[in-house]
Design a protein around this motif. Sequence first.
Motif, mmCIF file in Angstrom:
data_model
loop_
_atom_site.group_PDB
_atom_site.id
_atom_site.type_symbol
_atom_site.label_atom_id
_atom_site.label_comp_id
_atom_site.label_asym_id
_atom_site.label_seq_id
_atom_site.Cartn_x
_atom_site.Cartn_y
_atom_site.Cartn_z
ATOM 1 N N VAL A 35 31.317 -22.676 38.363
ATOM 2 C CA VAL A 35 30.626 -23.759 37.679
ATOM 3 C C VAL A 35 30.384 -24.899 38.667
ATOM 4 C CG1 VAL A 35 30.836 -25.442 35.800
ATOM 5 C CG2 VAL A 35 31.891 -23.201 35.565
ATOM 6 N N ARG A 36 29.200 -25.492 38.602
ATOM 7 C CA ARG A 36 28.963 -26.714 39.371
ATOM 8 C C ARG A 36 29.478 -27.884 38.546
ATOM 9 N NH1 ARG A 36 23.579 -29.866 41.466
ATOM 10 N NH2 ARG A 36 24.761 -31.395 42.671
ATOM 11 N N HIS A 37 29.979 -28.894 39.220
ATOM 12 C CA HIS A 37 30.447 -30.093 38.522
ATOM 13 C C HIS A 37 29.346 -30.641 37.628
ATOM 14 C CE1 HIS A 37 28.037 -32.720 41.062
ATOM 15 N NE2 HIS A 37 28.494 -32.046 42.111
ATOM 16 N N GLY A 38 29.717 -31.476 36.680
ATOM 17 C CA GLY A 38 28.752 -32.071 35.761
ATOM 18 C C GLY A 38 27.817 -33.054 36.447
ATOM 19 N N ASP A 39 26.779 -33.410 35.745
ATOM 20 C CA ASP A 39 25.767 -34.345 36.252
ATOM 21 C C ASP A 39 26.437 -35.642 36.701
ATOM 22 O OD1 ASP A 39 25.043 -32.535 34.069
ATOM 23 O OD2 ASP A 39 23.011 -33.275 34.303
ATOM 24 N N ARG A 40 25.858 -36.252 37.714
ATOM 25 C CA ARG A 40 26.475 -37.464 38.263
ATOM 26 C C ARG A 40 25.455 -38.535 38.568
ATOM 27 N NH1 ARG A 40 27.344 -37.183 44.520
ATOM 28 N NH2 ARG A 40 25.791 -35.650 45.130
ATOM 29 N N THR A 41 25.937 -39.737 38.627
ATOM 30 C CA THR A 41 25.205 -40.879 39.138
ATOM 31 C C THR A 41 26.082 -41.427 40.253
ATOM 32 O OG1 THR A 41 24.295 -41.338 36.950
ATOM 33 C CG2 THR A 41 24.192 -43.116 38.582
ATOM 34 N N GLY A 42 25.590 -41.418 41.462
ATOM 35 C CA GLY A 42 26.435 -41.785 42.592
ATOM 36 C C GLY A 42 27.484 -40.706 42.799
ATOM 37 N N GLU A 43 28.717 -41.109 42.954
ATOM 38 C CA GLU A 43 29.807 -40.160 43.197
ATOM 39 C C GLU A 43 30.494 -39.683 41.923
ATOM 40 O OE1 GLU A 43 30.715 -38.741 46.182
ATOM 41 O OE2 GLU A 43 28.821 -39.655 46.780
ATOM 42 N N ASN A 44 30.243 -40.355 40.798
ATOM 43 C CA ASN A 44 30.981 -40.062 39.570
ATOM 44 C C ASN A 44 30.114 -39.403 38.503
ATOM 45 O OD1 ASN A 44 33.384 -41.340 40.555
ATOM 46 N ND2 ASN A 44 32.340 -43.290 40.227
ATOM 47 N N LEU A 45 30.782 -38.704 37.586
ATOM 48 C CA LEU A 45 30.062 -38.116 36.462
ATOM 49 C C LEU A 45 29.427 -39.212 35.624
ATOM 50 C CD1 LEU A 45 32.550 -35.394 35.112
ATOM 51 C CD2 LEU A 45 30.671 -35.117 36.739
ATOM 52 N N ASN A 46 28.227 -38.948 35.141
ATOM 53 C CA ASN A 46 27.587 -39.875 34.197
ATOM 54 C C ASN A 46 27.850 -39.358 32.777
ATOM 55 O OD1 ASN A 46 25.707 -37.771 33.775
ATOM 56 N ND2 ASN A 46 24.264 -38.627 35.265
ATOM 57 N N ALA A 47 27.244 -39.966 31.784
ATOM 58 C CA ALA A 47 27.489 -39.574 30.385
ATOM 59 C C ALA A 47 27.122 -38.108 30.144
ATOM 60 C CB ALA A 47 26.712 -40.482 29.447
ATOM 61 N N ILE A 48 26.028 -37.657 30.722
ATOM 62 C CA ILE A 48 25.632 -36.253 30.552
ATOM 63 C C ILE A 48 26.652 -35.344 31.242
ATOM 64 C CG2 ILE A 48 23.864 -34.529 31.105
ATOM 65 C CD1 ILE A 48 21.801 -36.850 30.879
ATOM 66 N N GLY A 49 27.121 -35.738 32.406
ATOM 67 C CA GLY A 49 28.130 -34.956 33.128
ATOM 68 C C GLY A 49 29.433 -34.851 32.368
ATOM 69 N N ARG A 50 29.843 -35.960 31.733
ATOM 70 C CA ARG A 50 31.070 -35.922 30.930
ATOM 71 C C ARG A 50 30.873 -35.023 29.704
ATOM 72 N NH1 ARG A 50 30.795 -41.141 32.694
ATOM 73 N NH2 ARG A 50 29.988 -41.963 30.721
ATOM 74 N N ALA A 51 29.682 -35.071 29.101
ATOM 75 C CA ALA A 51 29.387 -34.191 27.955
ATOM 76 C C ALA A 51 29.370 -32.729 28.406
ATOM 77 C CB ALA A 51 28.048 -34.579 27.326
ATOM 78 N N ARG A 52 28.830 -32.478 29.580
ATOM 79 C CA ARG A 52 28.779 -31.112 30.100
ATOM 80 C C ARG A 52 30.197 -30.604 30.399
ATOM 81 N NH1 ARG A 52 24.279 -28.834 31.371
ATOM 82 N NH2 ARG A 52 23.168 -30.706 32.050
ATOM 83 N N ALA A 53 31.054 -31.474 30.932
ATOM 84 C CA ALA A 53 32.448 -31.090 31.196
ATOM 85 C C ALA A 53 33.147 -30.711 29.893
ATOM 86 C CB ALA A 53 33.184 -32.230 31.890
ATOM 87 N N GLN A 54 32.901 -31.471 28.845
ATOM 88 C CA GLN A 54 33.485 -31.174 27.540
ATOM 89 C C GLN A 54 32.911 -29.860 26.989
ATOM 90 O OE1 GLN A 54 35.993 -33.352 26.586
ATOM 91 N NE2 GLN A 54 36.444 -31.664 25.220
ATOM 92 N N ALA A 55 31.620 -29.625 27.217
ATOM 93 C CA ALA A 55 30.967 -28.412 26.728
ATOM 94 C C ALA A 55 31.492 -27.148 27.416
ATOM 95 C CB ALA A 55 29.454 -28.521 26.920
ATOM 96 N N LEU A 56 32.058 -27.297 28.604
ATOM 97 C CA LEU A 56 32.622 -26.149 29.306
ATOM 98 C C LEU A 56 33.735 -25.506 28.481
ATOM 99 C CD1 LEU A 56 32.684 -24.386 31.837
ATOM 100 C CD2 LEU A 56 34.197 -26.100 32.889
ATOM 101 N N VAL A 57 34.484 -26.325 27.769
ATOM 102 C CA VAL A 57 35.563 -25.810 26.905
ATOM 103 C C VAL A 57 34.980 -24.841 25.878
ATOM 104 C CG1 VAL A 57 37.341 -26.426 25.225
ATOM 105 C CG2 VAL A 57 36.962 -27.882 27.238
#
Length: 163
Positions: A35-57
């Motif tokens: 899996v590639r890490h979730g979407d990011r803005t700069g170096e950190n996950l953005n809201a979509i990335g955090r949602a994608r991380a949760q969706a991995l479950v």
Amino acid sequence: MKRRVFLALTGAGVLTACARPGVLGLAPNTTLIIVRHGDRTGENLNAIGRARAQALVGALEGTHVDAIYSPSVQRNLDTAQPLATDRDLPINRLPANGMAERLITASAGKTVVWVGNKGNLREIWEALGAGGEPPLNYGDLFIVTSNRFGMLQVDRRQHGPDV
């Protein structure tokens, strides 16, 4: 008897001819979920990335996972954390040096998840000799399975919000 020896030698020759230098074999009966890490803005996950991380479950619901691996990059760790929490598993960190070989060796006979970034995803993909494009896009979830003979099958999926 001569026929058996001939077939055995021919089979060994075919296997040797198929082996490619620099390609590590995934041990039989192994599943590597990449899996590639979730979407990011700069170096950190953005809201979509955090949602994608949760969706991995949810994307891996019903799939037994023996271990979770990631490099020590915060966005990768943040992507793996919801799954690690859900499965009550630690996130095992692998150093960049020799990472693909270490991951492939550690996964032998198990089902493991790797949450990575473009550079190490490409390195793993090339080490496996899996063919086609590696999972470099946000939401890519590739399940690489090695059957009892060591033959690879790749199930290419997507997870998380459609963007």
